[in-house]
Design a protein around this motif. Structure first.
Motif, short mmCIF file in Angstrom:
data_model
loop_
_atom_site.label_atom_id
_atom_site.label_comp_id
_atom_site.label_asym_id
_atom_site.label_seq_id
_atom_site.Cartn_x
_atom_site.Cartn_y
_atom_site.Cartn_z
N ALA A 1 -61.38 -20.79 -141.17
CA ALA A 1 -61.00 -19.70 -142.08
C ALA A 1 -61.64 -18.36 -141.71
O ALA A 1 -61.37 -17.36 -142.36
N TYR A 2 -62.48 -18.33 -140.67
CA TYR A 2 -63.20 -17.10 -140.30
C TYR A 2 -63.10 -16.85 -138.80
O TYR A 2 -62.78 -17.75 -138.01
N ARG A 3 -63.42 -15.62 -138.44
CA ARG A 3 -63.62 -15.26 -137.04
C ARG A 3 -65.06 -14.83 -136.89
O ARG A 3 -65.56 -14.02 -137.69
N PHE A 4 -65.75 -15.35 -135.89
CA PHE A 4 -67.19 -15.13 -135.73
C PHE A 4 -67.47 -14.34 -134.46
O PHE A 4 -66.79 -14.50 -133.44
N ASP A 5 -68.49 -13.50 -134.52
CA ASP A 5 -68.96 -12.84 -133.30
C ASP A 5 -69.58 -13.87 -132.35
O ASP A 5 -69.35 -13.83 -131.14
N ILE A 6 -70.36 -14.77 -132.92
CA ILE A 6 -71.11 -15.74 -132.11
C ILE A 6 -71.08 -17.11 -132.78
O ILE A 6 -71.20 -17.20 -134.01
N GLY A 7 -70.92 -18.15 -131.98
CA GLY A 7 -71.07 -19.51 -132.45
C GLY A 7 -72.24 -20.15 -131.73
O GLY A 7 -72.36 -20.05 -130.50
N VAL A 8 -73.13 -20.77 -132.47
CA VAL A 8 -74.29 -21.45 -131.91
C VAL A 8 -74.18 -22.93 -132.26
O VAL A 8 -74.06 -23.27 -133.44
N PHE A 9 -74.23 -23.78 -131.26
CA PHE A 9 -74.13 -25.21 -131.55
C PHE A 9 -74.89 -26.02 -130.51
O PHE A 9 -75.17 -25.55 -129.40
N GLY A 10 -75.26 -27.22 -130.91
CA GLY A 10 -75.89 -28.17 -130.01
C GLY A 10 -74.99 -29.37 -129.82
O GLY A 10 -73.89 -29.44 -130.39
N VAL A 11 -75.45 -30.34 -129.05
CA VAL A 11 -74.74 -31.59 -128.83
C VAL A 11 -75.75 -32.72 -128.78
O VAL A 11 -76.94 -32.50 -128.58
N ALA A 12 -75.25 -33.95 -128.94
CA ALA A 12 -76.14 -35.11 -128.84
C ALA A 12 -76.46 -35.42 -127.39
O ALA A 12 -77.54 -35.91 -127.07
N ALA A 13 -75.49 -35.15 -126.49
CA ALA A 13 -75.68 -35.48 -125.08
C ALA A 13 -74.65 -34.73 -124.24
O ALA A 13 -73.65 -34.23 -124.76
N VAL A 14 -74.91 -34.67 -122.93
CA VAL A 14 -73.95 -34.12 -121.97
C VAL A 14 -73.69 -35.18 -120.92
O VAL A 14 -74.63 -35.70 -120.30
N ASP A 15 -72.43 -35.52 -120.72
CA ASP A 15 -72.06 -36.54 -119.75
C ASP A 15 -72.25 -35.99 -118.33
O ASP A 15 -72.35 -34.79 -118.11
N ASP A 16 -72.26 -36.90 -117.34
CA ASP A 16 -72.47 -36.49 -115.95
C ASP A 16 -71.38 -35.54 -115.47
O ASP A 16 -71.61 -34.73 -114.57
N ASP A 17 -70.18 -35.66 -116.05
CA ASP A 17 -69.08 -34.79 -115.63
C ASP A 17 -69.03 -33.49 -116.43
O ASP A 17 -68.10 -32.70 -116.29
N GLY A 18 -70.02 -33.26 -117.28
CA GLY A 18 -70.08 -32.05 -118.08
C GLY A 18 -69.44 -32.17 -119.45
O GLY A 18 -69.47 -31.21 -120.23
N GLY A 19 -68.88 -33.33 -119.76
CA GLY A 19 -68.31 -33.54 -121.09
C GLY A 19 -69.37 -33.49 -122.16
O GLY A 19 -70.49 -33.97 -121.98
N LEU A 20 -69.03 -32.87 -123.30
CA LEU A 20 -69.97 -32.77 -124.43
C LEU A 20 -69.78 -33.96 -125.34
O LEU A 20 -68.65 -34.33 -125.69
N LEU A 21 -70.89 -34.57 -125.75
CA LEU A 21 -70.86 -35.80 -126.50
C LEU A 21 -71.63 -35.64 -127.81
O LEU A 21 -72.69 -35.00 -127.85
N ARG B 1 -79.25 -38.46 -122.03
CA ARG B 1 -78.89 -39.26 -123.19
C ARG B 1 -77.42 -39.66 -123.16
O ARG B 1 -76.63 -39.14 -122.37
N ARG B 2 -77.08 -40.58 -124.06
CA ARG B 2 -75.70 -41.05 -124.16
C ARG B 2 -75.25 -40.98 -125.61
O ARG B 2 -76.03 -41.22 -126.54
N ALA B 3 -74.01 -40.62 -125.81
CA ALA B 3 -73.37 -40.67 -127.12
C ALA B 3 -71.90 -40.98 -126.86
O ALA B 3 -71.41 -40.83 -125.74
N HIS B 4 -71.18 -41.40 -127.88
CA HIS B 4 -69.86 -41.97 -127.61
C HIS B 4 -68.69 -41.08 -128.03
O HIS B 4 -67.56 -41.31 -127.59
N ALA B 5 -68.91 -40.08 -128.86
CA ALA B 5 -67.80 -39.24 -129.33
C ALA B 5 -67.67 -38.03 -128.41
O ALA B 5 -68.56 -37.19 -128.34
#
Length: 267
Positions: A172-192, A223-227
């Protein structure tokens, strides 16, 4: 769930020694007070003060002669706050320097994004949007910031709101900046992440932010995560405490993703 603003500043998350005690207890399953005192070169009384503070916060519980993790602390948000606390502080400080005054800022769940917000107290005129109630309570203490949160049901373990209401909120909004983390990063760069709901909320922040900042410590590359959702090269800026694995650095460079490495940053 009651979230206390009085316990929501970086100084209240714990000391570096308490963070190391938490790491030791998590790795070994238990620890003796005398052993901890010898390891840190302090008195048993000093370690007991640390242990008492951590027990009061529900992170540890006493057993004969020592401590172990509290049965309820395996996924305890406060425990994750204190683990890797020094890298998180460095990441928070570095990411805060990328955020100008008067920004509209979307912030995801997670202890590292929360630490970024905790470093923004001197910024003026921020408009902060988050589904993380810890973030909201931290920013609520800022003199000039406005804070907007979604409606919905709090997830008890995290004090956050996920699901369709969170996705609709960020859409519902437009943001100047988005800040987020992840549980893990896969070897191919996928965010998990740990669940699909977390992925969907993060994706909503990403598609509605002009500048996307991913904050993570280097342990997330082991680390590993599944989603699965998104790719590390989809963001604009990565802030990490140490240099990521070289293949990841090359991937980011080829995609023109800016990389800030805290330990290499000028003092």
């Amino acid at each position: 769930m009651k979230v206390s603003a009085a316990k929501n500043t970086p100084e209240d998350w714990g000391t570096e020694r308490q963070a190391q005690v938490a790491e030791i207890v998590r790795a070994k399953g238990h620890a003796k007070v005398e052993e901890l005192a010898r390891l840190f070169g302090v008195s048993a009384q000093t370690i007991r003060k640390d242990v008492n503070a951590m027990c009061e916060r529900g992170l540890l519980r006493r057993v004969h002669g020592g401590v172990e993790l509290s049965p309820t602390s395996a996924d305890h948000y406060a425990l994750r706050r204190i683990l890797n606390i020094t890298p998180k502080r460095a990441i928070g400080q570095a990411a805060a320097q990328l955020i100008p005054d008067e920004s509209a800022l979307a912030v995801s769940i997670g202890t590292t994004p929360e630490m970024v917000v905790a470093q923004l107290g001197q910024h003026a005129g921020l408009r902060i949007f988050s589904n993380n109630m810890h973030v909201a309570m931290t920013a609520h203490g800022f003199a000039t910031a406005s804070v907007t949160i979604p409606g919905g049901t709090l997830r008890p373990s995290e004090a956050d709101i996920v699901g369709p209401s969170a996705v609709n909120f960020f859409d519902a909004y437009r943001f100047d900046i988005g800040v987020f983390g992840v549980a893990a990063v896969d070897d191919d760069g996928g965010l998990l992440d740990l669940c699909e709901e977390d992925v969907r909320s993060r994706d909503a922040i990403s598609r509605n932010a002009d500048l996307r900042i991913l904050v993570l410590d280097v342990s997330k590359f082991q680390r590993r995560a599944h989603a699965r959702g998104g790719h590390i090269c989809d963001v604009d800026h990565v802030v990490c405490d140490q240099r990521p694995p070289e293949p990841m650095c090359q991937m980011l460079a080829e995609a023109n993703v800016a990389l800030t490495i805290c330990e290499e940053a000028p003092v």
